[in-house]
Write a protein that holds these residues in place. Sequence first.
Motif, PDB file in Angstrom:
ATOM      1  N   GLN A 202       0.836  -1.209   0.000  1.00 28.99           N
ATOM      2  CA  GLN A 202       0.000   0.000   0.000  1.00 28.99           C
ATOM      3  C   GLN A 202       0.868   1.256   0.000  1.00 28.99           C
ATOM      4  O   GLN A 202       0.568   2.232  -0.705  1.00 28.99           O
ATOM      5  N   LEU A 203       1.957   1.234   0.760  1.00 22.14           N
ATOM      6  CA  LEU A 203       2.849   2.391   0.821  1.00 22.14           C
ATOM      7  C   LEU A 203       3.575   2.626  -0.500  1.00 22.14           C
ATOM      8  O   LEU A 203       3.914   3.760  -0.841  1.00 22.14           O
ATOM      9  N   LEU A 204       3.806   1.548  -1.255  1.00 18.93           N
ATOM     10  CA  LEU A 204       4.486   1.695  -2.546  1.00 18.93           C
ATOM     11  C   LEU A 204       3.663   2.517  -3.532  1.00 18.93           C
ATOM     12  O   LEU A 204       4.195   3.013  -4.528  1.00 18.93           O
ATOM     13  N   GLU A 205       2.365   2.685  -3.235  1.00 20.26           N
ATOM     14  CA  GLU A 205       1.498   3.478  -4.101  1.00 20.26           C
ATOM     15  C   GLU A 205       1.444   4.943  -3.689  1.00 20.26           C
ATOM     16  O   GLU A 205       0.756   5.739  -4.318  1.00 20.26           O
ATOM     17  N   THR A 206       2.185   5.317  -2.649  1.00 25.46           N
ATOM     18  CA  THR A 206       2.173   6.706  -2.161  1.00 25.46           C
ATOM     19  C   THR A 206       3.223   7.546  -2.882  1.00 25.46           C
ATOM     20  O   THR A 206       4.127   7.010  -3.536  1.00 25.46           O
ATOM     21  N   PRO A 207       3.134   8.876  -2.774  1.00 29.58           N
ATOM     22  CA  PRO A 207       4.112   9.763  -3.435  1.00 29.58           C
ATOM     23  C   PRO A 207       5.559   9.501  -3.037  1.00 29.58           C
ATOM     24  O   PRO A 207       6.474   9.771  -3.826  1.00 29.58           O
ATOM     25  N   ALA A 208       5.792   8.976  -1.838  1.00 28.26           N
ATOM     26  CA  ALA A 208       7.167   8.744  -1.384  1.00 28.26           C
ATOM     27  C   ALA A 208       7.910   7.790  -2.310  1.00 28.26           C
ATOM     28  O   ALA A 208       9.142   7.849  -2.419  1.00 28.26           O
ATOM     29  N   PHE A 209       7.171   6.922  -3.001  1.00 29.68           N
ATOM     30  CA  PHE A 209       7.801   5.926  -3.871  1.00 29.68           C
ATOM     31  C   PHE A 209       7.504   6.169  -5.352  1.00 29.68           C
ATOM     32  O   PHE A 209       7.583   5.241  -6.164  1.00 29.68           O
ATOM     33  N   ALA A 210       7.192   7.400  -5.690  1.00 27.74           N
ATOM     34  CA  ALA A 210       6.933   7.726  -7.096  1.00 27.74           C
ATOM     35  C   ALA A 210       8.163   7.459  -7.961  1.00 27.74           C
ATOM     36  O   ALA A 210       8.057   6.896  -9.063  1.00 27.74           O
ATOM     37  N   SER A 211       9.334   7.831  -7.474  1.00 24.83           N
ATOM     38  CA  SER A 211      10.556   7.614  -8.256  1.00 24.83           C
ATOM     39  C   SER A 211      10.836   6.126  -8.418  1.00 24.83           C
ATOM     40  O   SER A 211      11.319   5.680  -9.469  1.00 24.83           O
ATOM     41  N   LEU A 212      10.540   5.341  -7.403  1.00 27.16           N
ATOM     42  CA  LEU A 212      10.728   3.884  -7.496  1.00 27.16           C
ATOM     43  C   LEU A 212       9.836   3.312  -8.598  1.00 27.16           C
ATOM     44  O   LEU A 212      10.279   2.477  -9.396  1.00 27.16           O
ATOM     45  N   ARG A 213       8.585   3.754  -8.636  1.00 30.84           N
ATOM     46  CA  ARG A 213       7.666   3.227  -9.646  1.00 30.84           C
ATOM     47  C   ARG A 213       8.149   3.579 -11.053  1.00 30.84           C
ATOM     48  O   ARG A 213       8.024   2.779 -11.983  1.00 30.84           O
ATOM     49  N   LEU A 214       8.725   4.761 -11.208  1.00 30.01           N
ATOM     50  CA  LEU A 214       9.258   5.151 -12.513  1.00 30.01           C
ATOM     51  C   LEU A 214      10.503   4.345 -12.868  1.00 30.01           C
ATOM     52  O   LEU A 214      10.758   4.058 -14.043  1.00 30.01           O
ATOM     53  N   GLN A 215      11.279   3.968 -11.860  1.00 29.46           N
ATOM     54  CA  GLN A 215      12.478   3.169 -12.117  1.00 29.46           C
ATOM     55  C   GLN A 215      12.135   1.769 -12.615  1.00 29.46           C
ATOM     56  O   GLN A 215      12.981   1.099 -13.207  1.00 29.46           O
ATOM     57  N   LEU A 216      10.896   1.334 -12.398  1.00 28.78           N
ATOM     58  CA  LEU A 216      10.465   0.050 -12.946  1.00 28.78           C
ATOM     59  C   LEU A 216      10.478   0.069 -14.473  1.00 28.78           C
ATOM     60  O   LEU A 216      10.492  -0.990 -15.109  1.00 28.78           O
ATOM     61  N   LEU A 217      10.501   1.266 -15.048  1.00 27.91           N
ATOM     62  CA  LEU A 217      10.573   1.398 -16.503  1.00 27.91           C
ATOM     63  C   LEU A 217      11.995   1.204 -17.020  1.00 27.91           C
ATOM     64  O   LEU A 217      12.218   1.244 -18.226  1.00 27.91           O
ATOM     65  N   GLN A 218      12.946   1.009 -16.097  1.00 34.62           N
ATOM     66  CA  GLN A 218      14.346   0.799 -16.474  1.00 34.62           C
ATOM     67  C   GLN A 218      14.851  -0.520 -15.872  1.00 34.62           C
ATOM     68  O   GLN A 218      15.742  -0.524 -15.027  1.00 34.62           O
ATOM     69  N   PRO A 219      14.277  -1.646 -16.290  1.00 33.52           N
ATOM     70  CA  PRO A 219      14.651  -2.930 -15.671  1.00 33.52           C
ATOM     71  C   PRO A 219      16.115  -3.298 -15.880  1.00 33.52           C
ATOM     72  O   PRO A 219      16.690  -4.012 -15.048  1.00 33.52           O
ATOM     73  N   THR A 220      16.737  -2.824 -16.957  1.00 33.55           N
ATOM     74  CA  THR A 220      18.151  -3.122 -17.165  1.00 33.55           C
ATOM     75  C   THR A 220      19.013  -2.400 -16.149  1.00 33.55           C
ATOM     76  O   THR A 220      19.999  -2.947 -15.642  1.00 33.55           O
ATOM     77  N   ARG A 221      18.643  -1.190 -15.834  1.00 30.14           N
ATOM     78  CA  ARG A 221      19.409  -0.402 -14.855  1.00 30.14           C
ATOM     79  C   ARG A 221      19.069  -0.782 -13.418  1.00 30.14           C
ATOM     80  O   ARG A 221      19.881  -0.600 -12.515  1.00 30.14           O
TER      81      ARG A 221
END
Length: 306
Positions: A202-221
């Motif tokens: 549930q916390l992963l859906e909060t603003p604190a982890f917005a950058s983490l969710r975007l990093q999912l778009l870079q699976p190689t990195r």
Amino acid sequence: MPCRIHFLLVRNEDEVFGQLAALLAALLDALASDSERVVLQALSVLGSIAGHQQHFRRVLMSLLDRFRGDAGLVLLQKGGPLVIRRLCAAMGSQVVFREFASILDEEQDLSFASTMVQALNLILLTAGEVRELRELLRGAASSSSGADQFKALYSCWSHSAGALLSLCLLTQAYEHSCEIILSLSTLPLGAEVLVQVDRLVQLLETPAFASLRLQLLQPTRHPHLLRAMYGLLMLLPQSTAFRTLSARLQAVPAVTMMQLESLQLQQGSNGGRGDKQYNQQQQQQQHWADFAGLLEGFIERQKLHA
């Protein structure tokens, strides 16, 4: 009552501190008041007392004691976040969280320690008064002060697997997050741990982890981030949290994204400079903390909770 104590604190500090035990009890009783004005006045006085370094730890210990038991849990849920946020605003979130972590790290009541860590973790991830600390932790891999703060919280946060994972994800210690998740498979996976993982999703859906969710778009990195997310998914039973995380991961077609990233790297006009810089950052991240020693400490503490 709090207003009168505040007046005495200004006029005759020594006399007030001479009766500190009784005064702290009265102020902490006032925190349970239905009057917002009384609560805010009590918080103001507590902040003034805590502002004296020699009494700071005592104020926090008294506050923690007030959160014990069934009545204390009600107070923690009702007004605890406000109290802690006000202390952070008055004293600075880094100092407050370090001191709470130091006290709770020695706590003998493991259930109470876990409850408090989860409450503190929620404040860490969501409160505006703690934004500066969040940003410091996000840069832990490249900042010695951020790394020190992470290490200061880690042992205490080990009282809660979910809270510790969120701390590691916040600091972008993704490889270590994978190691923690894998270690859970060797420990008794009780209902409490599963509830903590559920809350983490549930916390992963909060603003604190917005950058983490975007990093999912870079699976190689960020391959370890993707592994950590799928690891959490495998731990969860079929539930709302499982469906939420599964839907999030399905929105990121990993194979396609890896192919796109590979193409971008091949066509990059900077001669691989970005990739080289990223590799240097990855090497730096692996050495900013003794992750093997930290993991060992986490496992030992979780065995005590089992």
